[in-house]
Design a protein around this motif. Structure first.
Motif, PDB file in Angstrom:
ATOM      1  N   ASN A  74      13.779   4.391  -5.353  1.00 32.76           N
ATOM      2  CA  ASN A  74      12.527   3.657  -5.339  1.00 32.76           C
ATOM      3  C   ASN A  74      11.470   3.849  -4.386  1.00 32.76           C
ATOM      4  OD1 ASN A  74      13.595   2.195  -7.900  1.00 32.76           O
ATOM      5  ND2 ASN A  74      14.734   1.038  -6.519  1.00 32.76           N
ATOM      6  N   VAL A  75      11.710   5.129  -3.907  1.00 33.34           N
ATOM      7  CA  VAL A  75      10.484   5.541  -3.070  1.00 33.34           C
ATOM      8  C   VAL A  75       8.925   5.356  -3.534  1.00 33.34           C
ATOM      9  CG1 VAL A  75       9.720   7.241  -1.709  1.00 33.34           C
ATOM     10  CG2 VAL A  75      12.165   7.165  -2.183  1.00 33.34           C
ATOM     11  N   GLN A  76       8.214   4.529  -2.614  1.00 27.77           N
ATOM     12  CA  GLN A  76       6.855   4.266  -3.070  1.00 27.77           C
ATOM     13  C   GLN A  76       5.953   4.475  -1.703  1.00 27.77           C
ATOM     14  OE1 GLN A  76       4.282   4.227  -4.853  1.00 27.77           O
ATOM     15  NE2 GLN A  76       5.301   2.988  -6.321  1.00 27.77           N
ATOM     16  N   ILE A  77       4.773   5.081  -2.159  1.00 25.17           N
ATOM     17  CA  ILE A  77       3.705   5.221  -1.118  1.00 25.17           C
ATOM     18  C   ILE A  77       2.503   4.145  -1.436  1.00 25.17           C
ATOM     19  CG2 ILE A  77       2.005   6.549   0.250  1.00 25.17           C
ATOM     20  CD1 ILE A  77       4.094   8.925  -0.238  1.00 25.17           C
ATOM     21  N   THR A  78       2.111   3.315  -0.647  1.00 24.12           N
ATOM     22  CA  THR A  78       1.062   2.273  -1.084  1.00 24.12           C
ATOM     23  C   THR A  78      -0.362   2.670   0.091  1.00 24.12           C
ATOM     24  OG1 THR A  78       2.664   0.867  -1.734  1.00 24.12           O
ATOM     25  CG2 THR A  78       0.418  -0.035  -1.505  1.00 24.12           C
ATOM     26  N   ASP A  79      -1.255   2.766  -0.789  1.00 25.31           N
ATOM     27  CA  ASP A  79      -2.552   3.254   0.165  1.00 25.31           C
ATOM     28  C   ASP A  79      -3.576   2.365  -0.379  1.00 25.31           C
ATOM     29  OD1 ASP A  79      -4.484   4.220   1.740  1.00 25.31           O
ATOM     30  OD2 ASP A  79      -3.919   6.122   1.508  1.00 25.31           O
TER      31      ASP A  79
ATOM     32  N   ASN B 278       1.840   9.077  -9.335  1.00 22.36           N
ATOM     33  CA  ASN B 278       1.016   8.243 -10.257  1.00 22.36           C
ATOM     34  C   ASN B 278      -0.404   8.757 -10.498  1.00 22.36           C
ATOM     35  OD1 ASN B 278      -0.411   5.883 -11.590  1.00 22.36           O
ATOM     36  ND2 ASN B 278      -0.461   4.760  -9.908  1.00 22.36           N
ATOM     37  N   ASN B 279      -0.415   9.359 -11.915  1.00 26.70           N
ATOM     38  CA  ASN B 279      -1.685  10.023 -12.035  1.00 26.70           C
ATOM     39  C   ASN B 279      -2.988   9.219 -12.142  1.00 26.70           C
ATOM     40  OD1 ASN B 279      -0.449  12.565 -11.875  1.00 26.70           O
ATOM     41  ND2 ASN B 279       0.058  12.336 -14.109  1.00 26.70           N
ATOM     42  N   SER B 280      -2.864   7.866 -12.371  1.00 23.52           N
ATOM     43  CA  SER B 280      -3.837   6.906 -12.512  1.00 23.52           C
ATOM     44  C   SER B 280      -4.262   6.272 -11.013  1.00 23.52           C
ATOM     45  CB  SER B 280      -3.308   6.016 -13.781  1.00 23.52           C
ATOM     46  OG  SER B 280      -2.257   5.041 -13.331  1.00 23.52           O
ATOM     47  N   PHE B 281      -3.558   6.539 -10.121  1.00 25.31           N
ATOM     48  CA  PHE B 281      -4.012   6.024  -8.817  1.00 25.31           C
ATOM     49  C   PHE B 281      -5.595   5.933  -8.492  1.00 25.31           C
ATOM     50  CE2 PHE B 281      -4.788   6.881  -4.200  1.00 25.31           C
ATOM     51  CZ  PHE B 281      -4.472   5.896  -3.736  1.00 25.31           C
ATOM     52  N   THR B 282      -6.010   4.838  -8.210  1.00 30.61           N
ATOM     53  CA  THR B 282      -7.502   4.448  -7.807  1.00 30.61           C
ATOM     54  C   THR B 282      -7.690   3.999  -6.433  1.00 30.61           C
ATOM     55  OG1 THR B 282      -7.358   2.257  -8.629  1.00 30.61           O
ATOM     56  CG2 THR B 282      -8.011   4.068 -10.341  1.00 30.61           C
ATOM     57  N   GLY B 283      -6.559   3.615  -5.785  1.00 29.19           N
ATOM     58  CA  GLY B 283      -6.469   3.140  -4.475  1.00 29.19           C
ATOM     59  C   GLY B 283      -7.210   1.654  -4.336  1.00 29.19           C
ATOM     60  N   ASN B 284      -7.489   0.959  -5.344  1.00 36.39           N
ATOM     61  CA  ASN B 284      -8.017  -0.359  -5.101  1.00 36.39           C
ATOM     62  C   ASN B 284      -7.309  -1.250  -6.302  1.00 36.39           C
ATOM     63  OD1 ASN B 284      -9.488  -0.237  -7.892  1.00 36.39           O
ATOM     64  ND2 ASN B 284     -10.784   1.316  -6.605  1.00 36.39           N
TER      65      ASN B 284
ATOM     66  N   GLU C 177     -13.741  11.752  -3.152  1.00 38.82           N
ATOM     67  CA  GLU C 177     -15.147  12.288  -2.975  1.00 38.82           C
ATOM     68  C   GLU C 177     -15.636  10.628  -2.630  1.00 38.82           C
ATOM     69  OE1 GLU C 177     -18.963  14.252  -5.201  1.00 38.82           O
ATOM     70  OE2 GLU C 177     -17.526  13.374  -6.461  1.00 38.82           O
ATOM     71  N   PHE C 178     -16.493  10.569  -1.673  1.00 40.20           N
ATOM     72  CA  PHE C 178     -17.104   9.497  -1.171  1.00 40.20           C
ATOM     73  C   PHE C 178     -18.533   9.813  -0.488  1.00 40.20           C
ATOM     74  CE2 PHE C 178     -15.142  11.434   2.770  1.00 40.20           C
ATOM     75  CZ  PHE C 178     -15.848  11.026   3.711  1.00 40.20           C
ATOM     76  N   THR C 179     -19.124   8.652  -0.604  1.00 39.98           N
ATOM     77  CA  THR C 179     -20.621   8.650  -0.258  1.00 39.98           C
ATOM     78  C   THR C 179     -20.629   7.625   0.879  1.00 39.98           C
ATOM     79  OG1 THR C 179     -21.320   9.048  -2.389  1.00 39.98           O
ATOM     80  CG2 THR C 179     -23.089   8.220  -0.706  1.00 39.98           C
ATOM     81  N   PRO C 180     -20.906   8.047   2.051  1.00 44.34           N
ATOM     82  CA  PRO C 180     -20.768   7.205   3.354  1.00 44.34           C
ATOM     83  C   PRO C 180     -21.786   6.155   3.393  1.00 44.34           C
ATOM     84  CG  PRO C 180     -21.422   9.522   4.053  1.00 44.34           C
ATOM     85  CD  PRO C 180     -21.243   9.472   2.568  1.00 44.34           C
ATOM     86  N   ASN C 181     -23.076   6.400   3.006  1.00 44.63           N
ATOM     87  CA  ASN C 181     -24.024   5.542   3.156  1.00 44.63           C
ATOM     88  C   ASN C 181     -24.069   4.800   4.492  1.00 44.63           C
ATOM     89  OD1 ASN C 181     -25.261   5.779   0.370  1.00 44.63           O
ATOM     90  ND2 ASN C 181     -23.466   4.310  -0.421  1.00 44.63           N
ATOM     91  N   GLY C 182     -24.329   5.809   5.346  1.00 47.29           N
ATOM     92  CA  GLY C 182     -24.542   5.246   6.934  1.00 47.29           C
ATOM     93  C   GLY C 182     -23.250   4.957   7.855  1.00 47.29           C
ATOM     94  N   ILE C 183     -21.957   5.055   7.130  1.00 49.11           N
ATOM     95  CA  ILE C 183     -20.573   5.021   7.734  1.00 49.11           C
ATOM     96  C   ILE C 183     -20.133   6.203   8.417  1.00 49.11           C
ATOM     97  CG2 ILE C 183     -18.217   3.982   7.724  1.00 49.11           C
ATOM     98  CD1 ILE C 183     -19.118   1.896   5.568  1.00 49.11           C
ATOM     99  N   LEU C 184     -19.849   6.279   9.501  1.00 47.32           N
ATOM    100  CA  LEU C 184     -19.619   7.682  10.279  1.00 47.32           C
ATOM    101  C   LEU C 184     -17.983   7.853  10.519  1.00 47.32           C
ATOM    102  CD1 LEU C 184     -22.453   8.111  12.554  1.00 47.32           C
ATOM    103  CD2 LEU C 184     -22.397   8.825  10.293  1.00 47.32           C
ATOM    104  N   SER C 185     -17.427   6.825  10.725  1.00 48.80           N
ATOM    105  CA  SER C 185     -16.094   6.745  11.112  1.00 48.80           C
ATOM    106  C   SER C 185     -15.170   5.764   9.943  1.00 48.80           C
ATOM    107  CB  SER C 185     -15.802   6.412  12.652  1.00 48.80           C
ATOM    108  OG  SER C 185     -14.473   6.425  12.883  1.00 48.80           O
ATOM    109  N   PHE C 186     -13.796   6.498   9.792  1.00 50.90           N
ATOM    110  CA  PHE C 186     -13.008   5.860   8.811  1.00 50.90           C
ATOM    111  C   PHE C 186     -11.592   6.028   9.317  1.00 50.90           C
ATOM    112  CE2 PHE C 186     -16.645   7.996   6.546  1.00 50.90           C
ATOM    113  CZ  PHE C 186     -16.964   6.809   5.483  1.00 50.90           C
ATOM    114  N   SER C 187     -10.953   4.750   8.978  1.00 52.36           N
ATOM    115  CA  SER C 187      -9.400   4.791   9.555  1.00 52.36           C
ATOM    116  C   SER C 187      -8.586   4.172   8.290  1.00 52.36           C
ATOM    117  CB  SER C 187      -9.277   3.377  10.449  1.00 52.36           C
ATOM    118  OG  SER C 187      -8.021   3.329  11.030  1.00 52.36           O
ATOM    119  N   ASN C 188      -7.478   4.954   8.105  1.00 50.50           N
ATOM    120  CA  ASN C 188      -6.505   4.762   7.259  1.00 50.50           C
ATOM    121  C   ASN C 188      -5.092   4.660   7.435  1.00 50.50           C
ATOM    122  OD1 ASN C 188      -4.795   6.181   4.686  1.00 50.50           O
ATOM    123  ND2 ASN C 188      -6.441   4.799   3.900  1.00 50.50           N
ATOM    124  N   SER C 189      -4.259   4.135   6.973  1.00 51.04           N
ATOM    125  CA  SER C 189      -3.071   3.779   6.870  1.00 51.04           C
ATOM    126  C   SER C 189      -2.206   3.469   5.705  1.00 51.04           C
ATOM    127  CB  SER C 189      -2.301   2.696   8.105  1.00 51.04           C
ATOM    128  OG  SER C 189      -2.712   2.837   9.406  1.00 51.04           O
TER     129      SER C 189
END
Length: 301
Positions: free
Chosen positions: A110-115, A143-149, A176-188
């Motif tokens: 039951n290996v899973q990755i959640t983001d 999971n081909n339907s992954f949207t991340g939200n 693909e993302f539009t930053p709209n002024g944000i320059l730095s991103f952090s993800n885990s």
């Protein structure tokens, strides 16, 4: 007939019982092989009846003792980000690569990755998944339907995803993302799995930056300093062109300043070679087509 081994295990962990001395066997679990794998949750007695080639039978029992204990499930995950520009520095691509690995001596099921990408691309930034998760080694099921939200933050189909001892897989997804002024991103991201296809013990790991889930090599991917977030930055581009061609051909027909939308309180003024003000706009948003406020047209006319 003999049975081995005498075992003491934790609840839900597996042990293989081996019968010998007969030609055929029947266990009280209804199995008929000489070897059976069991995963008792409480202390259990197992019985096997063996028969030899002459039809003589013998029955033996063995007790598997189950103690109250816990089992670490050392699943590990690492993550890296590769960013590229798109659409004239207005939009960007980022490809996330996840490495998930089993550091245990037993299979992990039951290996899973959640983001949760919504926690990475915060408003006013917007994003969309343009390439769904793919497995490089075809070990886990993506999971081909992954949207991340919302409720769709799982990259894998867990009930068909497992890792053998020491086995690893790489999963990739593009955003693909539009930053709209944000320059730095952090993800885990978080990897999880269990000791059994159903039940047993579960474990999880918070991703660390890079391609190695266990940088210090101690087979404990959840150790101190091994959960460093993946940080990626973009190069903000602000560019004022030297000219444009407002001739109605729909190519460079307006004076387009790249990145001006990040400065909504701007004031844009055009002065000719004689120092005369020919155009002025507060909050300029790339709409000037060369027409002056004095009624004189310039730039291609």
């Amino acid at each position: 007939i003999t049975i081995a081994p005498v075992a003491t295990v934790c609840p839900g962990t597996t042990v293989q019982l081996i019968a010998s001395g007969g030609a055929t066997y029947v266990w009280n679990t209804t199995q008929t092989d000489d070897k059976i794998t069991v995963a008792p949750t409480t202390t259990t007695i197992y019985t096997v009846t063996g028969s030899n080639t002459f039809g003589c039978t013998d029955t033996k029992t063995i007790e598997v003792t189950v103690n109250n204990c816990t089992i670490a499930v050392p699943i590990g995950i690492a993550k890296r980000a590769t960013v590229s520009e798109n659409d004239g520095f207005e939009n960007y691509y980022v490809t996330f690569s996840f490495v998930v690995k089993n550091y245990a001596t037993f299979p992990i099921y039951n290996v899973q990755i959640t983001d949760n990408l919504s926690a990475t691309f915060l408003p006013p930034c917007t994003y969309t998944v343009v390439s769904p998760p793919t497995s490089v080694n075809n070990i886990v099921t993506t999971n081909n339907s992954f949207t991340g939200n919302g409720s769709n933050t799982d990259l894998l189909i867990s009930n068909t995803s497992s890792l053998l001892p020491g086995q690893a897989d790489t999963i990739r997804v593009s955003i693909e993302f539009t930053p709209n002024g944000i320059l730095s991103f952090s993800n885990s991201a978080i990897a999880s799995g269990g000791t059994l296809p159903s039940g047993g013990y579960n474990g999880s790991d918070v991703s660390t930056n890079g391609g190695n889930p266990d940088p210090n090599g101690d087979n404990n991917p959840s150790g101190t300093g091994e959960n460093i977030p993946t940080v990626f930055k973009i190069d903000f581009d602000f560019f004022i062109p030297q000219g444009f061609s407002p001739n109605g051909d729909e190519v460079n027909d307006v004076f387009f300043i790249r990145g001006i939308k990040y400065y909504p309180n701007n004031e844009f003024t055009v002065i000719n070679r004689w120092g005369d003000e020919v155009y002025k706009k507060k909050g300029y948003n790339n709409t000037w087509d060369g027409t002056t406020e004095l009624g004189i047209e310039i730039g291609g006319h």
